[in-house]
Design a protein around this motif. Structure first.
Motif, PDB file in Angstrom:
ATOM      1  N   ALA A 185       8.294  -2.462 -15.399  1.00 60.78           N
ATOM      2  CA  ALA A 185       8.408  -1.649 -14.178  1.00 60.78           C
ATOM      3  C   ALA A 185       7.190  -0.756 -14.010  1.00 60.78           C
ATOM      4  CB  ALA A 185       9.685  -0.812 -14.224  1.00 60.78           C
ATOM      5  N   ARG A 186       6.705  -0.209 -15.140  1.00 57.22           N
ATOM      6  CA  ARG A 186       5.526   0.633 -15.080  1.00 57.22           C
ATOM      7  C   ARG A 186       4.316  -0.165 -14.604  1.00 57.22           C
ATOM      8  NH1 ARG A 186       4.047   2.915 -20.662  1.00 57.22           N
ATOM      9  NH2 ARG A 186       6.191   3.652 -20.458  1.00 57.22           N
ATOM     10  N   LEU A 187       4.217  -1.418 -15.095  1.00 63.85           N
ATOM     11  CA  LEU A 187       3.108  -2.268 -14.668  1.00 63.85           C
ATOM     12  C   LEU A 187       3.152  -2.518 -13.165  1.00 63.85           C
ATOM     13  CD1 LEU A 187       0.671  -3.982 -15.522  1.00 63.85           C
ATOM     14  CD2 LEU A 187       2.255  -5.900 -15.897  1.00 63.85           C
ATOM     15  N   TRP A 188       4.370  -2.815 -12.672  1.00 65.19           N
ATOM     16  CA  TRP A 188       4.506  -3.027 -11.221  1.00 65.19           C
ATOM     17  C   TRP A 188       4.195  -1.758 -10.433  1.00 65.19           C
ATOM     18  CZ3 TRP A 188       4.693  -7.373  -8.622  1.00 65.19           C
ATOM     19  CH2 TRP A 188       5.090  -8.545  -9.255  1.00 65.19           C
ATOM     20  N   LEU A 189       4.657  -0.639 -10.955  1.00 60.65           N
ATOM     21  CA  LEU A 189       4.387   0.611 -10.242  1.00 60.65           C
ATOM     22  C   LEU A 189       2.902   0.934 -10.231  1.00 60.65           C
ATOM     23  CD1 LEU A 189       7.344   2.854 -11.448  1.00 60.65           C
ATOM     24  CD2 LEU A 189       6.979   1.960  -9.153  1.00 60.65           C
ATOM     25  N   VAL A 190       2.244   0.727 -11.365  1.00 67.26           N
ATOM     26  CA  VAL A 190       0.799   0.963 -11.400  1.00 67.26           C
ATOM     27  C   VAL A 190       0.084   0.035 -10.434  1.00 67.26           C
ATOM     28  CG1 VAL A 190      -1.259   0.820 -12.855  1.00 67.26           C
ATOM     29  CG2 VAL A 190       0.806   1.908 -13.734  1.00 67.26           C
ATOM     30  N   GLY A 191       0.513  -1.236 -10.423  1.00 65.31           N
ATOM     31  CA  GLY A 191      -0.093  -2.169  -9.467  1.00 65.31           C
ATOM     32  C   GLY A 191       0.141  -1.733  -8.026  1.00 65.31           C
ATOM     33  N   ALA A 192       1.380  -1.269  -7.737  1.00 66.22           N
ATOM     34  CA  ALA A 192       1.671  -0.800  -6.376  1.00 66.22           C
ATOM     35  C   ALA A 192       0.821   0.415  -6.021  1.00 66.22           C
ATOM     36  CB  ALA A 192       3.151  -0.463  -6.250  1.00 66.22           C
ATOM     37  N   ILE A 193       0.664   1.334  -6.998  1.00 62.79           N
ATOM     38  CA  ILE A 193      -0.155   2.525  -6.728  1.00 62.79           C
ATOM     39  C   ILE A 193      -1.598   2.133  -6.466  1.00 62.79           C
ATOM     40  CG2 ILE A 193      -1.070   4.624  -7.777  1.00 62.79           C
ATOM     41  CD1 ILE A 193       1.601   4.917  -9.240  1.00 62.79           C
ATOM     42  N   VAL A 194      -2.116   1.226  -7.315  1.00 57.63           N
ATOM     43  CA  VAL A 194      -3.502   0.793  -7.130  1.00 57.63           C
ATOM     44  C   VAL A 194      -3.668   0.100  -5.790  1.00 57.63           C
ATOM     45  CG1 VAL A 194      -5.287  -0.735  -8.028  1.00 57.63           C
ATOM     46  CG2 VAL A 194      -3.962   0.656  -9.604  1.00 57.63           C
ATOM     47  N   ALA A 195      -2.705  -0.779  -5.431  1.00 54.90           N
ATOM     48  CA  ALA A 195      -2.793  -1.488  -4.151  1.00 54.90           C
ATOM     49  C   ALA A 195      -2.715  -0.514  -2.978  1.00 54.90           C
ATOM     50  CB  ALA A 195      -1.676  -2.530  -4.057  1.00 54.90           C
ATOM     51  N   ALA A 196      -1.780   0.462  -3.065  1.00 53.81           N
ATOM     52  CA  ALA A 196      -1.649   1.434  -1.972  1.00 53.81           C
ATOM     53  C   ALA A 196      -2.907   2.269  -1.818  1.00 53.81           C
ATOM     54  CB  ALA A 196      -0.440   2.339  -2.222  1.00 53.81           C
ATOM     55  N   LEU A 197      -3.440   2.726  -2.978  1.00 52.31           N
ATOM     56  CA  LEU A 197      -4.664   3.532  -2.885  1.00 52.31           C
ATOM     57  C   LEU A 197      -5.839   2.703  -2.395  1.00 52.31           C
ATOM     58  CD1 LEU A 197      -4.383   5.685  -6.133  1.00 52.31           C
ATOM     59  CD2 LEU A 197      -3.946   6.374  -3.775  1.00 52.31           C
ATOM     60  N   ALA A 202      -9.505   1.456   1.867  1.00 48.32           N
ATOM     61  CA  ALA A 202     -10.084   0.487   2.807  1.00 48.32           C
ATOM     62  C   ALA A 202      -9.906   0.954   4.249  1.00 48.32           C
ATOM     63  CB  ALA A 202      -9.449  -0.886   2.597  1.00 48.32           C
ATOM     64  N   LEU A 203      -8.688   1.401   4.574  1.00 44.81           N
ATOM     65  CA  LEU A 203      -8.453   1.886   5.937  1.00 44.81           C
ATOM     66  C   LEU A 203      -9.276   3.140   6.223  1.00 44.81           C
ATOM     67  CD1 LEU A 203      -4.593   1.367   6.214  1.00 44.81           C
ATOM     68  CD2 LEU A 203      -6.381   0.070   7.364  1.00 44.81           C
ATOM     69  N   ALA A 204      -9.396   4.022   5.227  1.00 38.92           N
ATOM     70  CA  ALA A 204     -10.224   5.219   5.430  1.00 38.92           C
ATOM     71  C   ALA A 204     -11.680   4.837   5.669  1.00 38.92           C
ATOM     72  CB  ALA A 204     -10.106   6.144   4.217  1.00 38.92           C
ATOM     73  N   PHE A 205     -12.129   3.807   4.921  1.00 39.97           N
ATOM     74  CA  PHE A 205     -13.511   3.347   5.130  1.00 39.97           C
ATOM     75  C   PHE A 205     -13.675   2.769   6.529  1.00 39.97           C
ATOM     76  CE2 PHE A 205     -16.662  -0.098   4.954  1.00 39.97           C
ATOM     77  CZ  PHE A 205     -17.783   0.638   4.591  1.00 39.97           C
ATOM     78  N   VAL A 206     -12.667   1.993   6.968  1.00 40.84           N
ATOM     79  CA  VAL A 206     -12.738   1.435   8.332  1.00 40.84           C
ATOM     80  C   VAL A 206     -12.755   2.555   9.369  1.00 40.84           C
ATOM     81  CG1 VAL A 206     -11.485   0.063  10.028  1.00 40.84           C
ATOM     82  CG2 VAL A 206     -11.677  -0.746   7.671  1.00 40.84           C
ATOM     83  N   LEU A 207     -11.861   3.544   9.171  1.00 40.32           N
ATOM     84  CA  LEU A 207     -11.831   4.657  10.118  1.00 40.32           C
ATOM     85  C   LEU A 207     -13.137   5.441  10.084  1.00 40.32           C
ATOM     86  CD1 LEU A 207      -8.194   5.999   9.601  1.00 40.32           C
ATOM     87  CD2 LEU A 207      -9.082   4.724  11.543  1.00 40.32           C
ATOM     88  N   PHE A 208     -13.685   5.635   8.876  1.00 48.86           N
ATOM     89  CA  PHE A 208     -14.957   6.356   8.764  1.00 48.86           C
ATOM     90  C   PHE A 208     -16.072   5.585   9.473  1.00 48.86           C
ATOM     91  CE2 PHE A 208     -18.915   7.196   6.402  1.00 48.86           C
ATOM     92  CZ  PHE A 208     -19.025   8.555   6.646  1.00 48.86           C
ATOM     93  N   THR A 209     -16.092   4.259   9.262  1.00 45.40           N
ATOM     94  CA  THR A 209     -17.103   3.442   9.943  1.00 45.40           C
ATOM     95  C   THR A 209     -16.932   3.514  11.450  1.00 45.40           C
ATOM     96  OG1 THR A 209     -17.088   1.948   8.037  1.00 45.40           O
ATOM     97  CG2 THR A 209     -18.089   1.132  10.067  1.00 45.40           C
ATOM     98  N   ARG A 210     -15.656   3.449  11.887  1.00 48.51           N
ATOM     99  CA  ARG A 210     -15.384   3.532  13.316  1.00 48.51           C
ATOM    100  C   ARG A 210     -15.797   4.900  13.877  1.00 48.51           C
ATOM    101  NH1 ARG A 210     -14.175   0.241  17.742  1.00 48.51           N
ATOM    102  NH2 ARG A 210     -13.272   1.576  19.333  1.00 48.51           N
ATOM    103  N   ALA A 211     -15.518   5.942  13.094  1.00 52.34           N
ATOM    104  CA  ALA A 211     -15.898   7.280  13.555  1.00 52.34           C
ATOM    105  C   ALA A 211     -17.415   7.425  13.647  1.00 52.34           C
ATOM    106  CB  ALA A 211     -15.317   8.337  12.605  1.00 52.34           C
ATOM    107  N   GLN A 212     -18.128   6.850  12.635  1.00 54.70           N
ATOM    108  CA  GLN A 212     -19.590   6.890  12.701  1.00 54.70           C
ATOM    109  C   GLN A 212     -20.103   6.149  13.937  1.00 54.70           C
ATOM    110  OE1 GLN A 212     -20.933   5.359   8.885  1.00 54.70           O
ATOM    111  NE2 GLN A 212     -21.524   7.423   8.242  1.00 54.70           N
TER     112      GLN A 212
END
Length: 463
Positions: A185-197, A202-212
């Motif tokens: 369960a810890r492995l899955w949670l760590v994977g979920a945290i890594v995927a979410a972050l 990625a979305l923040a980078f897209v938004l930053f690129t769009r803002a630039q």
């Protein structure tokens, strides 16, 4: 209601909002997963701690059983007191360990049932130990040894020790299984945290690129707007300069036209003055009294028309004139040119009423006729007096021309305003402005002529 076709920029803005919402959602999910992971770690630590305590208590219980059995055997065989002390400590520890294990395994029904069976066996064995020790302490050693060496008592603690060892092994196995489940369960949670972050990054980078890109576009649009603004200001300056030049040209043309009109009026006035002079010459060469009177009347009227043209000053619109300025000039001209006015003073009171330029000469002729009639009839044989000329608004707001003299008035029963050519001319001129002249005898002497002129304001050009 606006649609995407009506606003092309609405779709990118919606995508930006959606990306921001998804990014925030992923961050929140990562935080929740981290909290769950921390709680799982805490539960695992608690589980390990509890299992460790269970195993320790089980081992201590096993040791206490061994000590109790050994002390029983030693005391029965030797009778030494230190074996009795060990027995008492061991029996007390067995009771305490059994209660602790029961409390630690109450959350696990299976282990709790197994422990209950082991505790029952221990209780039975402790009863047997107590019986043997009671016989030994009563100095009944033969009976105690016989009971100890009986077949029923051969190796009594071995099944319980084996049961406790099995209990400890099962507890360790369950701990291992729970640890594996928690690790997965810890492995899955760590994977979920890594995927979410990672998704949030990625979305923040897209938004930053769009803002630039938006900032660059905004800067580009600002530069373009500034360039357009400068071009517009230059165009406005050019148009303003052109309008100013056109206004100056129009002002010069207006002044030129005004000068031409003034010059034309002066030329007409001078020409009419020439006609008046010719009539005066003809008057001097004429011998007939009636002809002289006719020539004098004609000369006076031509002179009044000439004076009106010479004294006319147009306003800025070149279509109107101020009655007070125009009539004051006409009266001054009449006072200096009419030979019959040596002992008579002409006084004018005029309101600044705007009148049409084409009507100004007509009003000047009307004033000239009224003043000439007053000079001719009110002041015979060089009589002195005063003629007051008014142009004011009456109580109803209608412009009214009044000529008042303090002369001899009209003698006899003759009606004022009848008979002469001057009276006819006055009526015709007053009729042009919608008025009818009214003649009034004054009690203090003299005559008052009132001519309403309502048509002046109807015919005047706009200011």
């Amino acid at each position: 209601m606006k649609t995407l076709a009506d606003d092309p920029g609405q779709l990118p803005r919606m995508m930006q909002r959606l990306a921001l919402l998804v990014s925030l959602t992923l961050v929140v999910l990562a935080v929740i997963a981290a909290l769950v992971l921390v709680q799982g770690i805490d539960r695992q630590i608690d589980d390990v701690t509890r299992t460790h305590e269970v195993r320790n208590h089980a081992r201590e219980l096993t040791l206490s059983l061994i000590d109790a059995e050994s002390s029983e055997l030693g005391y029965v065989l030797t009778g030494e007191q230190h074996y009795l002390e060990v027995y008492r400590r061991s029996t007390a520890a067995i009771s305490t360990r059994a209660k602790s294990l029961t409390s630690l395994t109450k959350h696990d029904p299976e282990q709790s049932a197994r422990l209950a069976a082991i505790v029952d066996d221990i209780d039975q064995r402790m009863v047997e130990l107590k019986r043997t020790m009671d016989l030994a302490m009563a100095q009944r050693m033969p009976e105690a040894r016989a009971l100890l060496l009986s077949s029923a008592s051969a190796g009594p603690m071995t099944p319980m020790r084996l049961a406790l060892e099995q209990f400890i092994g099962d507890e360790s196995q369950k701990l291992h299984e729970r640890n594996q489940s928690i690790d997965l369960a810890r492995l899955w949670l760590v994977g979920a945290i890594v995927a979410a972050l990672a998704g949030a990054v990625a979305l923040a980078f897209v938004l930053f690129t769009r803002a630039q890109r938006d900032v660059r576009m905004l800067a580009q649009n600002r530069r373009l707007l500034q360039s357009e603004n400068e071009a517009l200001e230059a165009h406005v300056r050019e148009r303003t300069q052109a309008v100013e030049e056109a206004r100056e040209h129009a002002e010069r043309e207006r002044q030129r036209v005004e000068a031409l009109l003034q010059d034309t009026s002066h030329r007409i006035g001078n020409s009419l003055a020439t006609v008046s002079s010719l009539l005066g010459l003809q008057l001097l060469r004429s011998e007939s009294h009636e002809v002289k009177q006719a020539l004098e009347a004609a000369r006076s009227r031509v002179h009044a028309i000439a004076s009106g043209h010479r004294r006319l000053r147009l306003g800025d619109d070149l279509e109107t004139a101020r009655a007070d300025e125009f009539l004051e000039a006409v009266l001054q001209d009449m006072a200096t040119t009419l030979c019959d006015a040596d002992g008579v003073s002409l006084v004018g009171e005029f309101e600044p009423i705007l009148i049409s330029a084409r009507d100004a000469t007509t009003i000047g002729i009307l004033v000239g006729e009224l003043v000439t009639n007053a000079l001719k009839h009110a002041f015979p044989a060089g009589r002195a007096g005063r003629i007051l000329v008014w142009l004011k608004r009456d109580a109803t707001g209608v412009p009214t021309l009044s000529v008042i003299d303090d002369g001899v008035g009209i003698e006899g029963s003759s009606q004022p305003g009848e008979g002469g050519l001057g009276s006819v001319i006055i009526k015709q001129l007053a009729y042009q402005f919608g008025g009818v002249p009214a003649y009034e005898r004054r009690l203090e002497g003299g005559l008052k002529v009132v001519v309403p002129l309502p048509g002046i304001e109807q015919q005047q050009a706009p200011n």
